[in-house]
Design an enzyme around this catalytic site. Sequence first.
Site, PDB file in Angstrom:
ATOM      1  CE  LYS A 251      40.844  67.483 111.353  1.00 48.02           C
ATOM      2  NZ  LYS A 251      41.523  68.703 111.707  1.00 48.02           N
ATOM      3  NE  ARG A 252      41.715  62.882 107.155  1.00 46.50           N
ATOM      4  CZ  ARG A 252      42.871  62.439 106.757  1.00 46.50           C
ATOM      5  NH1 ARG A 252      42.953  61.580 105.772  1.00 46.50           N
ATOM      6  NH2 ARG A 252      43.967  62.842 107.332  1.00 46.50           N
TER       7      ARG A 252
END
Length: 480
Positions: A251-252
């Site tokens: 998700k980063r």
Amino acid sequence: MNDKVRTRFAPSPTGYLHIGGLRTALYGYLFAKQHGGDFILRIEDTDLQRYVEGSVQIIYDTLKDAGILYDEGPDVGGNYGPYVQSERREIYKKYAEELIRRGGAYYCFCDQARIESLKDGNGNCRYDKHCLRLTPEEIEKNLKSGVPYVVRQNIPEEGAGSYHDLVYGDITVEYKDMEDGILIKSDGMPTYNFANVVDDHLMGITHVIRGSEYLSSTPKYNLMYDAFGWERPTYIHLPPIMKDERHKLSKRNGDASYADFVEKGFVKEAIVNYIALLGWSPKDNAEKMSLAEMTARFSLDGISKSPSIFDETKMRWLSGEYIKEMSDEEFVSRGLEFFKKSKVYGKYDLKKIAALLKTRVETFGEIPEKIDFLEEFGAYDTALYTHKKMKTDENIARIVLPAARETLAALPAFDYQTLHDGLMALVGRLGMKNGQVLWCVRVALSGRESTPGGVMELAELLGREESLKRLDYSMKLLGS
Ligand code: GLU
């Protein structure tokens, strides 16, 4: 250990629930349910810097939406709460003190300057156990006078920690490769390294299921279980999910979350189904499975150690398989939001469109682009009439269109069967091939090379008036 299997999903509220997180939750759920056990949600919000407003709600909503229902959790209650770590500070404080008494941890009063001075050329710092050597009197004095402190884990200087992971097998990590990490920060908040141990024990977790990034720190946690005299849980670490050969899905990096795919119109059950297959395959190699079918089939020996690659095309295919099985009504109600985005909304019978689309789209997201032509009709390239295989071209169209107009205008009704019979009779009268007539009429009615459904479906949907209007327009365009 608890007789009943208890697993937990312990996300940090740092934004959207990404695919990897959802898979961890799903496996925890499947494993617990298969054994008649409990699945617990715990919110790990002790890292205030990474906290994202609203993300706890996203976690609740996503799990419920995906059907991964938890038996205990912050919003549903349970006997082992609170289920939010920031509400458990006193508990961690008490257990940190106990761990200190048992020799598994110690107070560290070193200030930032001293920690900086321990850094090597690369900026890495390895704590030198300085405060472990303080006398009880020195510690007492510091605590009394309010010198800020952290609590550090006391890792043995020699030896190694081993354990058996149900996916990765035997894991051994040497203590010299671990450092005396912080368990309680100077603001009194625990770190993950401490909180996960205390909570998993107090919440009666029997099987810890989480990402493989925790494989090598687990011996640290085992030192704490042992120091407290607690039974270690069984560990099940999951392989990473990759975006491609080299990059992890994360998700980063802004990789898509469950909510993004729902928004793009993927069928929810297909997303969950596909996520289950990222790292696990059932013995019978089944692919399309409901949650109940997955629960029945789930087994740890089907989990692979090697990374799995997230293949959006495959998930899309699976979504299409779910769509095909929907009734027209279900397709309309579940895809309604997307019908609303299309230009035809409110102007056509959606159930009729559904019947055409169901086998032709893989996600609801494709609905608008597939049907907007029903509304958008205007100048198009007449080269579309030229189709070698159909043996047709603009000259053939010049013959077909006026005849077709006459036929359609005279039909006693405008339903599929009547249109079919009328157009087939026309084929006979013109002495042409089916393809020549049908291709030309379809282009004339749509202005496109491809449409969902054939000529009769299209004409039925458009209705007589609109069909004749379009034929007139197309004849003009061809100069016939
Ligand atoms: N809060 C941790 C994370 O989000 C949980 C890890 C675990 O399941 O123990 O990665």
